[in-house]
Design a protein around this motif. Structure first.
Motif, PDB file in Angstrom:
ATOM      1  N   GLU A   1       0.842  -1.186   0.000  1.00 12.43           N
ATOM      2  CA  GLU A   1       0.000   0.000   0.000  1.00 12.43           C
ATOM      3  C   GLU A   1       0.880   1.239   0.000  1.00 12.43           C
ATOM      4  OE1 GLU A   1      -2.706  -0.211   3.203  1.00 12.43           O
ATOM      5  OE2 GLU A   1      -3.517  -2.125   2.600  1.00 12.43           O
ATOM      6  N   TYR A   2       1.985   1.159   0.666  1.00 17.36           N
ATOM      7  CA  TYR A   2       2.957   2.239   0.664  1.00 17.36           C
ATOM      8  C   TYR A   2       4.308   1.653   0.995  1.00 17.36           C
ATOM      9  CZ  TYR A   2       0.247   2.072   4.970  1.00 17.36           C
ATOM     10  OH  TYR A   2      -0.522   1.658   6.017  1.00 17.36           O
TER      11      TYR A   2
ATOM     12  N   PHE B   1      -3.196   4.965  -2.443  1.00 16.59           N
ATOM     13  CA  PHE B   1      -3.049   3.773  -1.619  1.00 16.59           C
ATOM     14  C   PHE B   1      -4.281   2.906  -1.802  1.00 16.59           C
ATOM     15  CE2 PHE B   1      -5.096   6.948   1.080  1.00 16.59           C
ATOM     16  CZ  PHE B   1      -6.216   6.259   1.522  1.00 16.59           C
ATOM     17  N   LEU B   2      -4.158   1.651  -1.414  1.00 12.66           N
ATOM     18  CA  LEU B   2      -5.258   0.714  -1.516  1.00 12.66           C
ATOM     19  C   LEU B   2      -5.734   0.348  -0.126  1.00 12.66           C
ATOM     20  CD1 LEU B   2      -6.796  -0.959  -3.720  1.00 12.66           C
ATOM     21  CD2 LEU B   2      -5.366  -2.870  -3.032  1.00 12.66           C
TER      22      LEU B   2
ATOM     23  N   LYS C   1     -13.407  -6.349   0.176  1.00 16.84           N
ATOM     24  CA  LYS C   1     -13.515  -5.345  -0.870  1.00 16.84           C
ATOM     25  C   LYS C   1     -12.271  -4.472  -0.861  1.00 16.84           C
ATOM     26  CE  LYS C   1     -17.797  -6.632  -1.677  1.00 16.84           C
ATOM     27  NZ  LYS C   1     -18.147  -7.405  -2.891  1.00 16.84           N
ATOM     28  N   LEU C   2     -12.012  -3.821  -1.990  1.00 17.97           N
ATOM     29  CA  LEU C   2     -10.884  -2.918  -2.132  1.00 17.97           C
ATOM     30  C   LEU C   2     -11.397  -1.520  -2.475  1.00 17.97           C
ATOM     31  CD1 LEU C   2      -8.605  -5.212  -4.326  1.00 17.97           C
ATOM     32  CD2 LEU C   2      -8.503  -4.914  -1.851  1.00 17.97           C
ATOM     33  N   ARG C   3     -10.605  -0.543  -2.125  1.00 15.99           N
ATOM     34  CA  ARG C   3     -10.948   0.836  -2.477  1.00 15.99           C
ATOM     35  C   ARG C   3      -9.665   1.635  -2.636  1.00 15.99           C
ATOM     36  NH1 ARG C   3     -11.399   5.216   0.656  1.00 15.99           N
ATOM     37  NH2 ARG C   3     -11.578   4.025   2.594  1.00 15.99           N
ATOM     38  N   LEU C   4      -9.623   2.454  -3.685  1.00 20.30           N
ATOM     39  CA  LEU C   4      -8.450   3.283  -3.944  1.00 20.30           C
ATOM     40  C   LEU C   4      -8.657   4.651  -3.315  1.00 20.30           C
ATOM     41  CD1 LEU C   4      -5.772   2.984  -5.546  1.00 20.30           C
ATOM     42  CD2 LEU C   4      -6.892   4.197  -7.410  1.00 20.30           C
ATOM     43  N   GLY C   5      -7.627   5.128  -2.619  1.00 17.19           N
ATOM     44  CA  GLY C   5      -7.717   6.434  -1.978  1.00 17.19           C
ATOM     45  C   GLY C   5      -6.564   7.326  -2.356  1.00 17.19           C
ATOM     46  N   ASN C   6      -6.695   8.604  -2.000  1.00 15.66           N
ATOM     47  CA  ASN C   6      -5.644   9.599  -2.208  1.00 15.66           C
ATOM     48  C   ASN C   6      -5.289   9.751  -3.688  1.00 15.66           C
ATOM     49  OD1 ASN C   6      -3.972  11.573  -1.172  1.00 15.66           O
ATOM     50  ND2 ASN C   6      -2.218  10.202  -0.961  1.00 15.66           N
ATOM     51  N   VAL C   7      -6.336   9.757  -4.526  1.00 18.63           N
ATOM     52  CA  VAL C   7      -6.130   9.870  -5.968  1.00 18.63           C
ATOM     53  C   VAL C   7      -6.325  11.324  -6.398  1.00 18.63           C
ATOM     54  CG1 VAL C   7      -6.962   9.143  -8.227  1.00 18.63           C
ATOM     55  CG2 VAL C   7      -6.872   7.511  -6.345  1.00 18.63           C
ATOM     56  N   PRO C   8      -5.480  11.855  -7.270  1.00 25.35           N
ATOM     57  CA  PRO C   8      -5.632  13.238  -7.738  1.00 25.35           C
ATOM     58  C   PRO C   8      -7.014  13.473  -8.337  1.00 25.35           C
ATOM     59  CG  PRO C   8      -3.526  12.326  -8.439  1.00 25.35           C
ATOM     60  CD  PRO C   8      -4.305  11.191  -7.850  1.00 25.35           C
ATOM     61  N   ILE C   9      -7.541  14.664  -8.141  1.00 27.98           N
ATOM     62  CA  ILE C   9      -8.882  14.994  -8.632  1.00 27.98           C
ATOM     63  C   ILE C   9      -8.958  14.861 -10.149  1.00 27.98           C
ATOM     64  CG2 ILE C   9      -8.350  17.448  -8.794  1.00 27.98           C
ATOM     65  CD1 ILE C   9     -11.739  15.821  -7.843  1.00 27.98           C
TER      66      ILE C   9
ATOM     67  N   ASN D   1     -14.942   3.722  -4.892  1.00 28.58           N
ATOM     68  CA  ASN D   1     -15.904   3.091  -3.994  1.00 28.58           C
ATOM     69  C   ASN D   1     -15.514   1.625  -3.836  1.00 28.58           C
ATOM     70  OD1 ASN D   1     -17.779   5.345  -3.590  1.00 28.58           O
ATOM     71  ND2 ASN D   1     -18.200   5.114  -5.783  1.00 28.58           N
ATOM     72  N   PRO D   2     -15.889   0.976  -2.722  1.00 27.06           N
ATOM     73  CA  PRO D   2     -15.499  -0.428  -2.504  1.00 27.06           C
ATOM     74  C   PRO D   2     -15.886  -1.321  -3.679  1.00 27.06           C
ATOM     75  CG  PRO D   2     -16.442   0.492  -0.512  1.00 27.06           C
ATOM     76  CD  PRO D   2     -16.656   1.519  -1.593  1.00 27.06           C
TER      77      PRO D   2
END
Length: 426
Positions: A7-8, A81-82, A287-295, A324-325
């Motif tokens: 993830e990081y 991150f995931l 479930k997975l979700r992507l975060g901290n993604v550029p607008i 979303n998940p």
């Protein structure tokens, strides 16, 4: 999956399957509970206290482990991150394995780290025997405020002690090849060595368009007994082939095994060309979700989906909604023979895509992991290069003195073309 199985770039967050819409999608019998193991007293700048490492207790630890996961999802400020949603069951990724254990680390009453491990028998080409008991390490997490103080290495060491008590021959883990912190921990500090570099192929699911399946081929779903017999006949000598293959195929998460072969031939007699694969529904576990993604990425994803839905004639590649998940299918046990193998395996993968696209829309991707030198399969399995990982990294370590010479041979000999990736470890 394996899980995996970062993830990081921090060994406090080793995962086995991770994703980025910008770069890659790289996601990986109950063990004894034992007693708590009290490690030496540590003074880490946060006050003195005893670091206690013990087995996970669902009643007392579930909520705290979920809280740790939510802290660990933060990741670096400059990278996506995931986040893994275990749906209220922190051991969901290991509980389908023959043996499993989860350890937690406590300091001053706070839960500061976790790690998971599984044990199974597999085919491993090591003289004089070909079967080995292996332990798989996944899900290492350390709370951000407590990293770089040896807690991660303590967790790994205690899990290895459990492996030794269970007579495990080798232990292994999976990480991204460029995860420097994880590499330093396992290889430089804990004595693991590079073993294999499989490729993770990711194909997004298009819920608005079906994939084409050639009318020249016939697809047949096999009975579980027939599938197991076929796998044992053709893949039993493959590296990491699980001895309990039948249990995998009979698991409720395994959706089935299919074969493809030219029309005009019959399956009763092995055709001149054929291909097979099985499908595992990982989305039922977590479930997975992507975060901290550029607008900008978010806006492009939404606009591409709208264009594809209302203006399909443009045939623009759509990026699935990873914000979303979402769940995913994992394709495993890919094999086949004959001059038409490539086209046949592509036909099977297109069938799996159509099967996923007809299900609830939370199934966003189809993931396959194959041997790094299996170029034949890689050329024909549909995947999006920008979302895939061409070189994952598996590292392995011998836990028995008598196996160390065999380990050297194992890690230096050329890998077989096929590599079996257990869907229970995704």
């Amino acid at each position: 999956m394996k899980s995996s199985k970062a993830e990081y770039t921090n060994y406090g967050a080793v995962v086995d399957l991770a994703t980025s819409t910008l770069v890659m999608f790289h996601v990986i019998l109950s063990g004894p509970t034992g007693g708590s193991s009290i490690i030496n007293s540590l003074n880490m700048g946060y006050g003195s206290g005893e670091l206690i490492i013990r087995s996970y207790n669902a009643q007392n630890d579930r909520v705290r482990v979920e809280g740790l996961e939510s802290i660990c999802e933060v990741g670096p400020a400059d990278k996506p991150f995931l986040f893994t949603d275990t749906l209220g069951d922190p051991i969901c990724r290991i509980k389908n394995s023959p043996m499993y254990n989860m350890l937690v680390a406590e300091l001053g009453g706070q839960l500061v780290g976790v790690i998971q491990g599984t044990i199974k028998l597999v085919t491993l080409h090591k003289p004089p025997k070909n079967v080995a008991k292996v332990g798989y390490i996944l899900g290492l997490r350390v709370a951000p405020a407590y990293r770089r103080h040896g807690i991660g290495s303590r967790l790994v060491t205690k899990l290895e002690e459990w492996f030794v008590a269970c007579d495990v021959d080798y232990t292994y883990m999976a990480t991204e090849k460029d995860n420097e912190a994880s590499y330093k921990l396992f290889v430089n500090k804990l004595g693991y060595v590079k073993f294999r570099t499989p490729a993770i192929l990711v194909n997004p699911v298009n819920h608005h368009r079906s994939s084409q399946i050639s009318s020249n081929f016939k697809l047949t779903k096999l009975k579980i007994e027939e599938a197991e017999s076929l796998y044992r006949k053709y893949l039993s000598s493959t590296e990491f082939f699980p001895i309990d293959m039948g249990n995998i195929l009979r698991n409720k998460l395994s959706l089935g095994t299919w074969v493809s072969y030219p029309k005009g031939e019959t399956w009763g007699k092995i055709p001149t060309s054929w291909a097979m694969l099985s499908v595992w529904n990982s989305g039922e576990l977590f479930k997975l979700r992507l975060g901290n993604v550029p607008i900008s990425c978010f806006m492009y994803t939404k606009s591409s989906q709208l264009i594809q839905k209302f203006l399909p004639c443009f045939k623009l590649p759509s990026i699935p909604d990873f914000f979303n998940p979402f769940g995913f299918y994992f394709i495993y046990g890919v094999y086949g023979e004959g001059p038409l193998y490539g086209k046949l395996v592509k036909s099977l993968c297109n069938f799996v895509h159509n099967m996923a696209s007809s299900k609830p829309k939370d199934c966003k991707v189809i993931v396959t992991e194959i041997g790094g030198n299996d170029t034949r399969s890689k050329l024909h399995i549909p995947h999006r290069k920008s979302m895939s990982c061409s070189e994952d990294l598996w590292c392995i370590k011998s836990l028995k003195n008598e196996d160390r010479k065999s380990l050297h041979k194992l890690t230096t000999m050329p890998p077989t073309r096929a590599l079996f990736v257990d869907p229970r470890e995704v």
